[in-house]
Design a protein around this motif. Structure first.
Motif, PDB file in Angstrom:
ATOM      1  N   ALA A   1     -82.547 -71.056  -9.214  1.00 11.18           N
ATOM      2  CA  ALA A   1     -82.485 -72.518  -9.114  1.00 11.18           C
ATOM      3  C   ALA A   1     -83.560 -73.064  -8.186  1.00 11.18           C
ATOM      4  O   ALA A   1     -83.525 -74.245  -7.828  1.00 11.18           O
ATOM      5  CB  ALA A   1     -81.104 -72.939  -8.618  1.00 11.18           C
ATOM      6  N   ASP A   2     -84.528 -72.231  -7.793  1.00  9.85           N
ATOM      7  CA  ASP A   2     -85.630 -72.642  -6.919  1.00  9.85           C
ATOM      8  C   ASP A   2     -85.110 -73.137  -5.575  1.00  9.85           C
ATOM      9  O   ASP A   2     -85.595 -74.122  -5.024  1.00  9.85           O
ATOM     10  CB  ASP A   2     -86.483 -73.720  -7.603  1.00  9.85           C
ATOM     11  CG  ASP A   2     -87.838 -73.902  -6.922  1.00  9.85           C
ATOM     12  OD1 ASP A   2     -88.263 -72.980  -6.210  1.00  9.85           O
ATOM     13  OD2 ASP A   2     -88.452 -74.970  -7.083  1.00  9.85           O
ATOM     14  N   LYS A   3     -84.112 -72.421  -5.025  1.00  6.76           N
ATOM     15  CA  LYS A   3     -83.562 -72.768  -3.717  1.00  6.76           C
ATOM     16  C   LYS A   3     -83.695 -71.598  -2.745  1.00  6.76           C
ATOM     17  O   LYS A   3     -82.861 -71.408  -1.868  1.00  6.76           O
ATOM     18  CB  LYS A   3     -82.088 -73.163  -3.851  1.00  6.76           C
ATOM     19  CG  LYS A   3     -81.853 -74.411  -4.704  1.00  6.76           C
ATOM     20  CD  LYS A   3     -80.370 -74.724  -4.817  1.00  6.76           C
ATOM     21  CE  LYS A   3     -80.138 -75.977  -5.666  1.00  6.76           C
ATOM     22  NZ  LYS A   3     -78.682 -76.281  -5.811  1.00  6.76           N
ATOM     23  N   ALA A   4     -84.776 -70.797  -2.927  1.00  7.23           N
ATOM     24  CA  ALA A   4     -84.952 -69.602  -2.101  1.00  7.23           C
ATOM     25  C   ALA A   4     -86.306 -69.608  -1.397  1.00  7.23           C
ATOM     26  O   ALA A   4     -86.819 -68.560  -1.024  1.00  7.23           O
ATOM     27  CB  ALA A   4     -84.803 -68.339  -2.959  1.00  7.23           C
ATOM     28  N   ASN A   5     -86.875 -70.798  -1.201  1.00 11.54           N
ATOM     29  CA  ASN A   5     -88.193 -70.923  -0.564  1.00 11.54           C
ATOM     30  C   ASN A   5     -89.255 -70.083  -1.267  1.00 11.54           C
ATOM     31  O   ASN A   5     -90.200 -69.605  -0.641  1.00 11.54           O
ATOM     32  CB  ASN A   5     -88.119 -70.554   0.923  1.00 11.54           C
ATOM     33  CG  ASN A   5     -87.519 -71.669   1.760  1.00 11.54           C
ATOM     34  OD1 ASN A   5     -87.534 -72.836   1.363  1.00 11.54           O
ATOM     35  ND2 ASN A   5     -86.974 -71.318   2.914  1.00 11.54           N
ATOM     36  N   GLY A   6     -89.067 -69.871  -2.566  1.00 10.55           N
ATOM     37  CA  GLY A   6     -90.064 -69.174  -3.362  1.00 10.55           C
ATOM     38  C   GLY A   6     -89.897 -67.677  -3.446  1.00 10.55           C
ATOM     39  O   GLY A   6     -90.650 -67.018  -4.172  1.00 10.55           O
ATOM     40  N   LEU A   7     -88.942 -67.087  -2.717  1.00 11.13           N
ATOM     41  CA  LEU A   7     -88.741 -65.640  -2.804  1.00 11.13           C
ATOM     42  C   LEU A   7     -88.361 -65.250  -4.220  1.00 11.13           C
ATOM     43  O   LEU A   7     -87.586 -65.942  -4.888  1.00 11.13           O
ATOM     44  CB  LEU A   7     -87.646 -65.195  -1.834  1.00 11.13           C
ATOM     45  CG  LEU A   7     -87.988 -65.264  -0.349  1.00 11.13           C
ATOM     46  CD1 LEU A   7     -86.794 -64.819   0.485  1.00 11.13           C
ATOM     47  CD2 LEU A   7     -89.199 -64.412  -0.020  1.00 11.13           C
ATOM     48  N   LEU A   8     -88.898 -64.128  -4.684  1.00  8.65           N
ATOM     49  CA  LEU A   8     -88.640 -63.670  -6.049  1.00  8.65           C
ATOM     50  C   LEU A   8     -87.818 -62.396  -6.043  1.00  8.65           C
ATOM     51  O   LEU A   8     -88.043 -61.499  -5.222  1.00  8.65           O
ATOM     52  CB  LEU A   8     -89.956 -63.407  -6.782  1.00  8.65           C
ATOM     53  CG  LEU A   8     -90.826 -64.615  -7.117  1.00  8.65           C
ATOM     54  CD1 LEU A   8     -92.113 -64.155  -7.787  1.00  8.65           C
ATOM     55  CD2 LEU A   8     -90.085 -65.603  -8.010  1.00  8.65           C
ATOM     56  N   TYR A   9     -86.873 -62.322  -6.968  1.00  6.71           N
ATOM     57  CA  TYR A   9     -86.141 -61.091  -7.245  1.00  6.71           C
ATOM     58  C   TYR A   9     -86.484 -60.660  -8.668  1.00  6.71           C
ATOM     59  O   TYR A   9     -86.926 -61.468  -9.485  1.00  6.71           O
ATOM     60  CB  TYR A   9     -84.620 -61.306  -7.161  1.00  6.71           C
ATOM     61  CG  TYR A   9     -84.101 -61.807  -5.843  1.00  6.71           C
ATOM     62  CD1 TYR A   9     -84.806 -61.600  -4.654  1.00  6.71           C
ATOM     63  CD2 TYR A   9     -82.890 -62.494  -5.771  1.00  6.71           C
ATOM     64  CE1 TYR A   9     -84.311 -62.059  -3.445  1.00  6.71           C
ATOM     65  CE2 TYR A   9     -82.387 -62.949  -4.563  1.00  6.71           C
ATOM     66  CZ  TYR A   9     -83.100 -62.740  -3.408  1.00  6.71           C
ATOM     67  OH  TYR A   9     -82.614 -63.191  -2.205  1.00  6.71           O
ATOM     68  N   ALA A  10     -86.265 -59.415  -8.948  1.00  4.05           N
ATOM     69  CA  ALA A  10     -86.449 -58.947 -10.320  1.00  4.05           C
ATOM     70  C   ALA A  10     -85.365 -59.548 -11.208  1.00  4.05           C
ATOM     71  O   ALA A  10     -84.216 -59.684 -10.799  1.00  4.05           O
ATOM     72  CB  ALA A  10     -86.383 -57.427 -10.368  1.00  4.05           C
ATOM     73  N   THR A  11     -85.743 -59.918 -12.408  1.00  4.26           N
ATOM     74  CA  THR A  11     -84.791 -60.456 -13.370  1.00  4.26           C
ATOM     75  C   THR A  11     -84.850 -59.638 -14.651  1.00  4.26           C
ATOM     76  O   THR A  11     -85.780 -58.866 -14.883  1.00  4.26           O
ATOM     77  CB  THR A  11     -85.115 -61.922 -13.708  1.00  4.26           C
ATOM     78  OG1 THR A  11     -86.384 -61.967 -14.387  1.00  4.26           O
ATOM     79  CG2 THR A  11     -85.195 -62.784 -12.454  1.00  4.26           C
ATOM     80  N   GLN A  12     -83.847 -59.821 -15.474  1.00  8.79           N
ATOM     81  CA  GLN A  12     -83.838 -59.172 -16.777  1.00  8.79           C
ATOM     82  C   GLN A  12     -85.081 -59.585 -17.565  1.00  8.79           C
ATOM     83  O   GLN A  12     -85.700 -58.773 -18.256  1.00  8.79           O
ATOM     84  CB  GLN A  12     -82.577 -59.572 -17.534  1.00  8.79           C
ATOM     85  CG  GLN A  12     -82.471 -58.959 -18.930  1.00  8.79           C
ATOM     86  CD  GLN A  12     -81.152 -59.295 -19.599  1.00  8.79           C
ATOM     87  OE1 GLN A  12     -80.161 -59.566 -18.918  1.00  8.79           O
ATOM     88  NE2 GLN A  12     -81.129 -59.298 -20.916  1.00  8.79           N
ATOM     89  N   ALA A  13     -85.479 -60.848 -17.406  1.00  2.69           N
ATOM     90  CA  ALA A  13     -86.657 -61.336 -18.127  1.00  2.69           C
ATOM     91  C   ALA A  13     -87.921 -60.649 -17.639  1.00  2.69           C
ATOM     92  O   ALA A  13     -88.766 -60.222 -18.431  1.00  2.69           O
ATOM     93  CB  ALA A  13     -86.774 -62.844 -17.957  1.00  2.69           C
TER      94      ALA A  13
END
Length: 641
Positions: A384-396
């Motif tokens: 939801a873009d509420k993590a200050n830009g931090l990225l996690y791996a996703t299924q996509a």
């Protein structure tokens, strides 16, 4: 190589017994043999000369690295769909919904194009692995790239990869991937990509166009995970005999969901890694929506549109915290840090069998705290873009976009002098490393909405490390890796922190491989590529890249395949002395390693071994201990010692 004069290390141990400092320093210059420069990275913070820009499209829609599709809002964009693929769905190629993502850029900031990814993928449309005519016909006649010159397209590889299952959730499985290449559009050397920002009317230019050539990018090959034209058969058992192209579905096990075969046909065009970050443009302020337009010279009448929103520093919410703990707007860049709990003996080193804590301190490039609450955000917040830009791996990212770089993780291993590559990942390692099940900063299921308890959970920033009772003395390393996408900038960073076990005297890496800096210099240094890990720590890569699963490829296989398939690697590809600093480090051939450069090594003579990931013999077995024990392989130049 890392210097043996550890004056700074000793001072650090004496003056900072909490071990919160980096205990090994590196002072080498870029043009020396062995390791090379530790730092050349002027593009990691708000004070940078320019910010790296990442642009991605999937099936006609602009997407964010989190997997969210970008809405065009009120923009009149010819050809840009009203609904976009749902990248969180089981089949994102057919499930569509109204996009909700927003691609924001900072007005008044200089950007340079560092990544351009354009993908068109269909799922379960071409299921006949014995005849890929229909798959090729779709690429040439129906895909988004049908108007390229597809003459001379041919099959270049047919490979199988293995993935280890997750107990209780999935099974061990194989994937067959057929790659095609050499189409005339692929062999063009002078094509260009023109970037411009235009007003919401779709006509009025708001900046001087900037033209990038293909040579302005470091990498675009399939073996680096970039441009891929191919067909995949996923989630099946291994073939039963040479030439077997019939899919063998996985058995349905009690208590586990069925995993039927999946078939993926893709045309993915990706250039990444700028070789000229001085070719920049400044994003002007435009109230309301705007358009970033990319025109490829090979498709001059079919530009790629990216709906954008220009923001100002004053318009950013204060979601980070400065050194005084006051809320401030976040800056660019990312800098994950580890702090350590104090050793029990007060001597500056931990004892074998001791447990201690690691404390994650996540900072942006300006030194602001990105996690003021002391916890990592949930997968739901990230999406939801509420993590200050931090990225996690996703299924996509893993299975649809075929990206494997966005998994945040940490690893603890040592002692450094024992960090040697092992031929068989099933065998006991010569060094100790943290349990593979606990290396992720965020659970691998965090972004799967099918697991609501995990999906909505926040994550601790404190991690317990339990040293084994028989831990060998020496210097150990704690690696922490993360990735961030913020205001158009996609950046990865891995930091290394060192601590002592069993003794105060430091030790260092085996110094068996190196010389990366011969090519990876300046803006193309390893600090700026992939995981953002400096060249001095290449021998630590094996601590994560040591699995039997090809989802996280083994480092020796990955490095050989990536460089020997790259036209930009101009060194003699049979000269092992370029990277191998010791003869012993080049004397562990295996089916898996040799096939990374020689796909047909030994033909089908050892067919069963090629598809054996576990047990004995297997594809990781050390051929030097059997047939190649008395003589090395012909045609390779090895170090003398």
């Amino acid at each position: 190589m890392i210097r043996s004069t550890f004056v700074r290390t000793a001072l650090c141990a004496l003056l900072a017994p909490t071990l919160s400092c980096n205990m090994l320093d590196v002072n080498d210059n870029e043009d020396v043999s062995g390791r090379g420069a530790r730092v050349f990275d002027p593009y990691q913070s708000s004070d940078s000369g320019a910010i790296r820009l990442s642009l991605q499209q999937f099936n006609g829609c602009a997407i964010l690295p989190s997997g969210s599709a970008v809405s065009k809002g009120t923009l009149n964009l010819p050809g840009y769909p009203d609904t976009c693929p749902d990248l969180l769905a089981a089949d994102p190629t057919s499930a569509r919904s109204a996009p909700t993502g927003t691609l924001r850029l900072m007005a008044g900031t200089r950007y340079f194009l560092n990544q351009l990814t354009l993908s068109d993928i269909v799922l379960n449309k071409h299921t006949n692995g014995a005849d890929l005519t229909d798959a090729v016909r779709w690429m040439k006649n129906e895909s988004r790239f049908r108007n390229l010159d597809w003459s001379d397209l041919g099959r270049v590889s047919d490979q199988w990869t293995f993935s280890t299952g997750i107990e209780g959730f999935s099974q061990d499985a194989w994937t067959r991937e057929v790659l095609f290449d050499n189409a005339r559009w692929r062999t063009v050397k002078d094509d260009t990509f023109t970037v411009e920002i235009i007003d919401q009317d779709g006509v009025t230019p708001r900046m001087t166009p900037v033209v990038y050539s293909r040579t302005d990018f470091l990498a675009d090959s399939a073996y680096g995970g970039h441009t891929r034209v191919g067909w995949r058969m996923e989630t099946v058992q291994a073939p039963q005999s040479p030439g077997d192209v019939v899919p063998h579905p996985l058995p349905v096990l009690s208590g586990q969901p069925a995993s039927p075969p999946a078939y993926r046909t893709l045309v993915k065009i990706e250039m990444v890694g700028s070789t000229n970050p001085f070719k920049t443009f400044e994003a002007p302020f435009i109230p309301g929506p705007a358009i970033l337009k990319v025109t490829w010279s090979q498709l001059p009448d079919e530009p790629f549109f990216f709906p954008i929103e220009l923001v100002t520093p004053e318009g950013l919410a204060p979601t980070c915290a400065n050194a005084d703990g006051q809320p401030v707007a976040c800056g660019f860049g990312v800098d994950p840090k580890f702090k350590f709990s104090t050793p029990a003996n007060g001597q500056g080193y931990y004892e074998p069998g001791e447990s201690f804590r690691l404390f994650l301190d996540m900072r942006d490039g300006d030194g602001n705290q990105m996690l003021p609450a002391g916890v990592l955000p949930s997968g739901k917040d990230m999406l939801a873009d509420k993590a200050n830009g931090l990225l996690y791996a996703t299924q996509a990212s893993y299975f649809t976009l075929l990206e494997r770089d966005s998994l945040p993780a940490y690893m603890v291993a040592g002692p450094l002098q024992k960090l040697q590559v092992r031929s068989d990942p099933q065998a006991k390692a010569p060094y100790w490393s943290a349990n593979a099940e606990s290396v992720g900063l965020v659970d691998s299921l965090a972004t799967l909405s099918a697991f609501p308890g995990v999906y909505g959970s926040t994550w601790t920033t404190r991690y317990s490390v339990n040293l084994p009772q028989d831990a060998e003395p020496g210097t150990y390393v704690a690696l922490v890796k993360t990735q961030r996408y913020f205001l158009g900038e996609r950046v990865a960073k891995t930091n290394s922190y060192f601590f002592q076990v069993g003794q105060q005297e430091p030790t260092t890496y085996p110094n068996a491989v190196g010389n990366c800096q011969l090519c990876h210099r300046g803006v193309l240094s390893l600090d700026n590529l992939r995981h953002g890990l400096g060249v001095d720590h290449v021998e630590a890569c094996k601590t994560c890249h040591q699995r039997d699963s090809d989802l996280v490829p083994r480092i020796q296989t990955l490095i050989h395949q990536l460089h020997n398939s790259s036209p930009r690697y101009t060194q003699n590809k049979t000269d092992c002395t370029v990277c191998h600093l010791t003869k012993e480090s080049a004397l562990r051939p295996s089916m898996n390693v040799c096939q990374s450069c020689h796909p047909s090594v030994h033909g089908d003579e050892y067919f069963a071994t090629q598809f054996s990931a576990k047990g004995e013999p297997n594809r990781f077995g050390n051929c030097a201990q059997t047939c190649h024990a008395q003589s090395t392989t012909n045609g390779h130049i090895l170090p003398e010692n």
